[in-house]
Design a protein around this motif. Structure first.
Motif, PDB file in Angstrom:
ATOM      1  N   THR A 117       0.942  -0.859   0.032  1.00  0.00           N
ATOM      2  CA  THR A 117      -0.175  -0.368  -0.353  1.00  0.00           C
ATOM      3  C   THR A 117       1.001   1.202  -0.359  1.00  0.00           C
ATOM      4  O   THR A 117       0.631   2.176  -0.797  1.00  0.00           O
ATOM      5  N   TYR A 118       1.675   1.084   0.682  1.00  0.00           N
ATOM      6  CA  TYR A 118       3.133   2.367   0.673  1.00  0.00           C
ATOM      7  C   TYR A 118       3.308   2.192  -0.657  1.00  0.00           C
ATOM      8  O   TYR A 118       3.733   3.666  -1.252  1.00  0.00           O
ATOM      9  N   TRP A 119       3.766   1.595  -1.232  1.00  0.00           N
ATOM     10  CA  TRP A 119       4.252   1.191  -2.211  1.00  0.00           C
ATOM     11  C   TRP A 119       3.913   2.065  -3.303  1.00  0.00           C
ATOM     12  O   TRP A 119       4.299   2.567  -4.739  1.00  0.00           O
ATOM     13  N   MET A 120       2.700   2.655  -3.623  1.00  0.00           N
ATOM     14  CA  MET A 120       1.544   3.594  -3.980  1.00  0.00           C
ATOM     15  C   MET A 120       2.137   4.227  -4.547  1.00  0.00           C
ATOM     16  O   MET A 120       1.380   4.887  -5.352  1.00  0.00           O
ATOM     17  N   ARG A 121       2.675   4.369  -3.575  1.00  0.00           N
ATOM     18  CA  ARG A 121       3.889   6.730  -3.453  1.00  0.00           C
ATOM     19  C   ARG A 121       4.556   6.429  -4.502  1.00  0.00           C
ATOM     20  O   ARG A 121       5.136   7.099  -5.243  1.00  0.00           O
ATOM     21  N   ASP A 122       5.210   4.974  -5.049  1.00  0.00           N
ATOM     22  CA  ASP A 122       6.345   5.578  -5.089  1.00  0.00           C
ATOM     23  C   ASP A 122       5.819   5.273  -7.109  1.00  0.00           C
ATOM     24  O   ASP A 122       6.828   5.004  -7.767  1.00  0.00           O
ATOM     25  N   ALA A 123       4.431   4.985  -7.048  1.00  0.00           N
ATOM     26  CA  ALA A 123       3.299   4.806  -8.599  1.00  0.00           C
ATOM     27  C   ALA A 123       3.934   5.780  -8.994  1.00  0.00           C
ATOM     28  O   ALA A 123       2.268   5.990 -10.181  1.00  0.00           O
ATOM     29  N   ALA A 137      -1.121  -4.046  -4.539  1.00  0.00           N
ATOM     30  CA  ALA A 137      -1.745  -3.448  -2.692  1.00  0.00           C
ATOM     31  C   ALA A 137      -2.844  -3.999  -2.722  1.00  0.00           C
ATOM     32  O   ALA A 137      -3.712  -4.642  -1.801  1.00  0.00           O
ATOM     33  N   ARG A 138      -3.907  -4.414  -3.842  1.00  0.00           N
ATOM     34  CA  ARG A 138      -4.858  -5.381  -3.598  1.00  0.00           C
ATOM     35  C   ARG A 138      -5.099  -7.045  -3.291  1.00  0.00           C
ATOM     36  O   ARG A 138      -5.552  -7.431  -2.500  1.00  0.00           O
ATOM     37  N   ALA A 139      -4.042  -7.159  -3.882  1.00  0.00           N
ATOM     38  CA  ALA A 139      -4.021  -8.525  -3.334  1.00  0.00           C
ATOM     39  C   ALA A 139      -2.545  -8.365  -2.395  1.00  0.00           C
ATOM     40  O   ALA A 139      -3.791 -10.269  -2.188  1.00  0.00           O
ATOM     41  N   SER A 140      -2.495  -8.389  -2.101  1.00  0.00           N
ATOM     42  CA  SER A 140      -1.906  -8.067  -0.918  1.00  0.00           C
ATOM     43  C   SER A 140      -2.783  -7.820   0.119  1.00  0.00           C
ATOM     44  O   SER A 140      -2.458  -8.167   1.411  1.00  0.00           O
ATOM     45  N   HIS A 141      -3.961  -6.917   0.309  1.00  0.00           N
ATOM     46  CA  HIS A 141      -5.022  -6.746   1.389  1.00  0.00           C
ATOM     47  C   HIS A 141      -5.565  -8.293   0.909  1.00  0.00           C
ATOM     48  O   HIS A 141      -5.799  -8.650   2.427  1.00  0.00           O
ATOM     49  N   ASP A 142      -5.851  -8.794   0.025  1.00  0.00           N
ATOM     50  CA  ASP A 142      -7.008 -10.128  -0.220  1.00  0.00           C
ATOM     51  C   ASP A 142      -5.358 -11.426   0.407  1.00  0.00           C
ATOM     52  O   ASP A 142      -6.533 -12.201   1.702  1.00  0.00           O
ATOM     53  N   ARG A 143      -4.777 -10.983  -0.002  1.00  0.00           N
ATOM     54  CA  ARG A 143      -3.610 -12.617   0.915  1.00  0.00           C
ATOM     55  C   ARG A 143      -3.546 -11.875   2.657  1.00  0.00           C
ATOM     56  O   ARG A 143      -3.817 -13.527   3.536  1.00  0.00           O
ATOM     57  N   PHE A 144      -3.849 -11.223   3.257  1.00  0.00           N
ATOM     58  CA  PHE A 144      -3.650 -10.718   4.592  1.00  0.00           C
ATOM     59  C   PHE A 144      -5.680 -11.442   5.398  1.00  0.00           C
ATOM     60  O   PHE A 144      -4.949 -11.881   5.673  1.00  0.00           O
ATOM     61  N   VAL A 145      -6.601 -11.002   4.257  1.00  0.00           N
ATOM     62  CA  VAL A 145      -7.462 -10.990   4.617  1.00  0.00           C
ATOM     63  C   VAL A 145      -7.660 -12.752   4.906  1.00  0.00           C
ATOM     64  O   VAL A 145      -8.169 -13.298   5.762  1.00  0.00           O
ATOM     65  N   ASP A 146      -7.480 -13.447   3.818  1.00  0.00           N
ATOM     66  CA  ASP A 146      -6.802 -14.978   4.057  1.00  0.00           C
ATOM     67  C   ASP A 146      -6.760 -15.324   4.739  1.00  0.00           C
ATOM     68  O   ASP A 146      -6.811 -16.781   5.564  1.00  0.00           O
ATOM     69  N   ALA A 147      -4.919 -14.622   4.918  1.00  0.00           N
ATOM     70  CA  ALA A 147      -3.937 -15.564   6.108  1.00  0.00           C
ATOM     71  C   ALA A 147      -4.861 -15.192   7.871  1.00  0.00           C
ATOM     72  O   ALA A 147      -4.898 -15.835   8.537  1.00  0.00           O
ATOM     73  N   ALA A 148      -5.215 -14.141   7.904  1.00  0.00           N
ATOM     74  CA  ALA A 148      -5.869 -13.436   9.468  1.00  0.00           C
ATOM     75  C   ALA A 148      -6.901 -14.476   9.122  1.00  0.00           C
ATOM     76  O   ALA A 148      -7.399 -14.839  10.652  1.00  0.00           O
ATOM     77  N   ALA A 149      -7.298 -14.867   8.420  1.00  0.00           N
ATOM     78  CA  ALA A 149      -9.173 -15.458   8.715  1.00  0.00           C
ATOM     79  C   ALA A 149      -8.770 -17.135   8.957  1.00  0.00           C
ATOM     80  O   ALA A 149      -9.191 -17.597   8.887  1.00  0.00           O
ATOM     81  N   ALA A 150      -8.403 -17.610   8.207  1.00  0.00           N
ATOM     82  CA  ALA A 150      -7.406 -19.349   7.955  1.00  0.00           C
ATOM     83  C   ALA A 150      -7.040 -19.026   9.883  1.00  0.00           C
ATOM     84  O   ALA A 150      -7.003 -19.970  10.332  1.00  0.00           O
ATOM     85  N   TYR A 151      -6.390 -18.093  10.269  1.00  0.00           N
ATOM     86  CA  TYR A 151      -5.722 -17.900  11.494  1.00  0.00           C
ATOM     87  C   TYR A 151      -6.610 -17.865  12.577  1.00  0.00           C
ATOM     88  O   TYR A 151      -7.334 -18.848  14.226  1.00  0.00           O
ATOM     89  N   LEU A 152      -7.437 -16.987  12.632  1.00  0.00           N
ATOM     90  CA  LEU A 152      -8.483 -17.062  13.684  1.00  0.00           C
ATOM     91  C   LEU A 152     -10.188 -17.763  13.897  1.00  0.00           C
ATOM     92  O   LEU A 152     -10.378 -18.120  14.502  1.00  0.00           O
TER      93      LEU A 152
END
Length: 155
Positions: A117-123, A137-152
């Motif tokens: 998300t921060y790297w969007m500044r460099d674009a 950024a959107r793909a990494s957002h989805d990966r975070f949500v998926d990882a968190a859901a699996a953990y929770l």
């Protein structure tokens, strides 16, 4: 007399046993309540971080789009200020995720999401670069949500 003594001892023993069971039951209830509270706090931290990252992605997109579309310098500066505020809003939930969730997969996914998300500044070289950065950024957002859901669901 012996019968009375046995009755008194039986009553005392029954009271001790009942008290022990009540204490164990209360302890289990307290443990269950603490576990549920921790689960709610973890879910809130994950949700707040995901929302803050999405807000910052949107702010960065709007800022970049304004730059490429020839918006006035005042508008670009206004959007830059909004982006600074949304970036700042990421800090608290990111710290909460790092403190509340010990799972290295979730923590790494959170870090990657925030970094992307921060790297969007460099674009700021072209619309294509901005689109590519937003896609990542959107793909990494989805990966975070998926990882968190699996953990929770397993925690």
């Amino acid at each position: 007399m012996l019968a009375t003594a046995i009755a008194v001892l039986g009553t005392l023993l029954g009271t001790v046993v009942a008290g022990a069971f009540q204490q164990k039951s209360a302890s289990r209830a307290a443990t269950a309540a603490a576990t549920e509270q921790l689960r709610r706090e973890r879910l809130a931290a994950v949700t707040e971080l995901a929302a803050a990252a999405a807000d910052h992605q949107l702010a960065m997109w709007m800022r970049g789009e304004a730059q490429f579309s020839g918006a006035t310098p005042e508008r670009v500066e206004e959007l830059r200020s909004i982006a600074h505020a949304t970036r700042s809003a990421i800090t608290r939930p990111l710290v909460a995720v790092q403190v509340l969730i010990p799972d290295p997969t979730v923590r790494a996914a959170a870090h990657d999401m925030v970094a992307a998300t921060y790297w969007m500044r460099d674009a700021d070289t072209s619309t294509e670069a901005l689109v590519a950065a937003q896609t990542e950024a959107r793909a990494s957002h989805d990966r975070f949500v998926d990882a968190a859901a699996a953990y929770l669901t397993t925690a």
